[in-house]
Design a protein around this motif. Sequence first.
Motif, PDB file in Angstrom:
ATOM      1  N   ASP A   1       0.826  -1.210   0.000  1.00 52.51           N
ATOM      2  CA  ASP A   1       0.000   0.000   0.000  1.00 52.51           C
ATOM      3  C   ASP A   1       0.859   1.259   0.000  1.00 52.51           C
ATOM      4  O   ASP A   1       0.560   2.229  -0.705  1.00 52.51           O
ATOM      5  N   GLU A   2       1.932   1.225   0.761  1.00 50.76           N
ATOM      6  CA  GLU A   2       2.822   2.385   0.797  1.00 50.76           C
ATOM      7  C   GLU A   2       3.440   2.632  -0.580  1.00 50.76           C
ATOM      8  O   GLU A   2       3.496   3.766  -1.059  1.00 50.76           O
ATOM      9  N   GLU A   3       3.882   1.571  -1.216  1.00 51.94           N
ATOM     10  CA  GLU A   3       4.451   1.716  -2.555  1.00 51.94           C
ATOM     11  C   GLU A   3       3.408   2.246  -3.539  1.00 51.94           C
ATOM     12  O   GLU A   3       3.740   3.068  -4.400  1.00 51.94           O
ATOM     13  N   ASP A   4       2.169   1.806  -3.404  1.00 49.90           N
ATOM     14  CA  ASP A   4       1.109   2.273  -4.306  1.00 49.90           C
ATOM     15  C   ASP A   4       0.827   3.763  -4.146  1.00 49.90           C
ATOM     16  O   ASP A   4       0.342   4.402  -5.084  1.00 49.90           O
ATOM     17  N   LEU A   5       1.129   4.324  -2.992  1.00 51.36           N
ATOM     18  CA  LEU A   5       1.005   5.778  -2.808  1.00 51.36           C
ATOM     19  C   LEU A   5       2.281   6.503  -3.216  1.00 51.36           C
ATOM     20  O   LEU A   5       2.240   7.471  -3.970  1.00 51.36           O
ATOM     21  N   VAL A   6       3.400   6.036  -2.693  1.00 48.37           N
ATOM     22  CA  VAL A   6       4.652   6.789  -2.768  1.00 48.37           C
ATOM     23  C   VAL A   6       5.304   6.717  -4.153  1.00 48.37           C
ATOM     24  O   VAL A   6       5.708   7.750  -4.704  1.00 48.37           O
ATOM     25  N   ILE A   7       5.439   5.526  -4.706  1.00 47.32           N
ATOM     26  CA  ILE A   7       6.187   5.400  -5.957  1.00 47.32           C
ATOM     27  C   ILE A   7       5.498   6.139  -7.107  1.00 47.32           C
ATOM     28  O   ILE A   7       6.153   6.911  -7.822  1.00 47.32           O
ATOM     29  N   PRO A   8       4.180   5.994  -7.290  1.00 44.90           N
ATOM     30  CA  PRO A   8       3.548   6.782  -8.363  1.00 44.90           C
ATOM     31  C   PRO A   8       3.680   8.294  -8.143  1.00 44.90           C
ATOM     32  O   PRO A   8       3.833   9.039  -9.101  1.00 44.90           O
ATOM     33  N   LEU A   9       3.656   8.722  -6.885  1.00 41.70           N
ATOM     34  CA  LEU A   9       3.846  10.148  -6.605  1.00 41.70           C
ATOM     35  C   LEU A   9       5.253  10.581  -7.008  1.00 41.70           C
ATOM     36  O   LEU A   9       5.434  11.647  -7.614  1.00 41.70           O
ATOM     37  N   MET A  10       6.248   9.760  -6.717  1.00 42.07           N
ATOM     38  CA  MET A  10       7.618  10.073  -7.130  1.00 42.07           C
ATOM     39  C   MET A  10       7.736  10.081  -8.655  1.00 42.07           C
ATOM     40  O   MET A  10       8.440  10.922  -9.221  1.00 42.07           O
ATOM     41  N   LEU A  11       7.058   9.149  -9.305  1.00 40.30           N
ATOM     42  CA  LEU A  11       7.101   9.122 -10.768  1.00 40.30           C
ATOM     43  C   LEU A  11       6.416  10.351 -11.358  1.00 40.30           C
ATOM     44  O   LEU A  11       6.886  10.910 -12.347  1.00 40.30           O
ATOM     45  N   GLU A  12       5.328  10.762 -10.731  1.00 36.14           N
ATOM     46  CA  GLU A  12       4.569  11.934 -11.203  1.00 36.14           C
ATOM     47  C   GLU A  12       5.413  13.209 -11.074  1.00 36.14           C
ATOM     48  O   GLU A  12       5.441  14.028 -11.993  1.00 36.14           O
ATOM     49  N   ARG A  13       6.088  13.368  -9.951  1.00 42.20           N
ATOM     50  CA  ARG A  13       6.794  14.617  -9.649  1.00 42.20           C
ATOM     51  C   ARG A  13       8.272  14.594  -9.987  1.00 42.20           C
ATOM     52  O   ARG A  13       8.876  15.658 -10.113  1.00 42.20           O
ATOM     53  N   GLY A  14       8.867  13.404 -10.038  1.00 36.47           N
ATOM     54  CA  GLY A  14      10.322  13.344 -10.155  1.00 36.47           C
ATOM     55  C   GLY A  14      10.945  13.631  -8.802  1.00 36.47           C
ATOM     56  O   GLY A  14      10.322  14.216  -7.926  1.00 36.47           O
ATOM     57  N   GLU A  15      12.159  13.219  -8.634  1.00 38.49           N
ATOM     58  CA  GLU A  15      12.825  13.346  -7.335  1.00 38.49           C
ATOM     59  C   GLU A  15      12.950  14.801  -6.885  1.00 38.49           C
ATOM     60  O   GLU A  15      12.927  15.083  -5.693  1.00 38.49           O
ATOM     61  N   ASP A  16      13.057  15.705  -7.813  1.00 43.10           N
ATOM     62  CA  ASP A  16      13.212  17.116  -7.453  1.00 43.10           C
ATOM     63  C   ASP A  16      11.874  17.815  -7.193  1.00 43.10           C
ATOM     64  O   ASP A  16      11.857  18.999  -6.875  1.00 43.10           O
TER      65      ASP A  16
END
Length: 195
Positions: free
Chosen positions: A176-191
């Motif tokens: 569940d954490e990955e389903d929230l966090v990883i797509p958010l990182m992909l959407e925004r990029g690390e910066d």
Amino acid sequence: MTDLPPALHLENRRQLPEDLRFLVRRYPRETWGSHANLDEMAQFWLQRHDMFRELGGMLRRGVDDYREGRLPPASFAQWFAPRLRFFLQQLHGHHQVEDLHYFPVFARAEPRLQRGFDILDSDHHIIHEALERNGERARELLLALRQDADRQRFAADAYAEENVRLVAMLARHLDDEEDLVIPLMLERGEDGFAG
């Protein structure tokens, strides 16, 4: 910690509610590995989660080997204690960093996910209690290894039951954490995160 309806409690839910899955629908798991924004932070996050899954499985298999007589008590104790200590310490530290730093930063970056981070925070409290129980059952097991066979068997069974419960909760939480966090990182990029 947020009061959650029973269906969202860690031990009851099958996945995050649909309204929190809008980014994972946009960025399904099978696309993560090839996405241009899968930067070092996202890769590190996934590696840490994989390590926790692997360690939980190793502990389960080690206890099974001991219970089935494939590992004598002294060898089991020598193998088990440092791995369990590392698992418990690393998991506790990982959750602290998430709660105190990453989850607030992510929730500010995407306020529609705030309830999801509240759910994950609630999970951390439940997992922390399970870690304490796991540690206590492990101490009892290690002490029982110096006692008679019945006490050893009882303590090993009690630890195995607690370990299975913890690993199942952890698996649900990590997914569940990955389903929230990883797509958010992909959407925004690390910066894409201020904080």
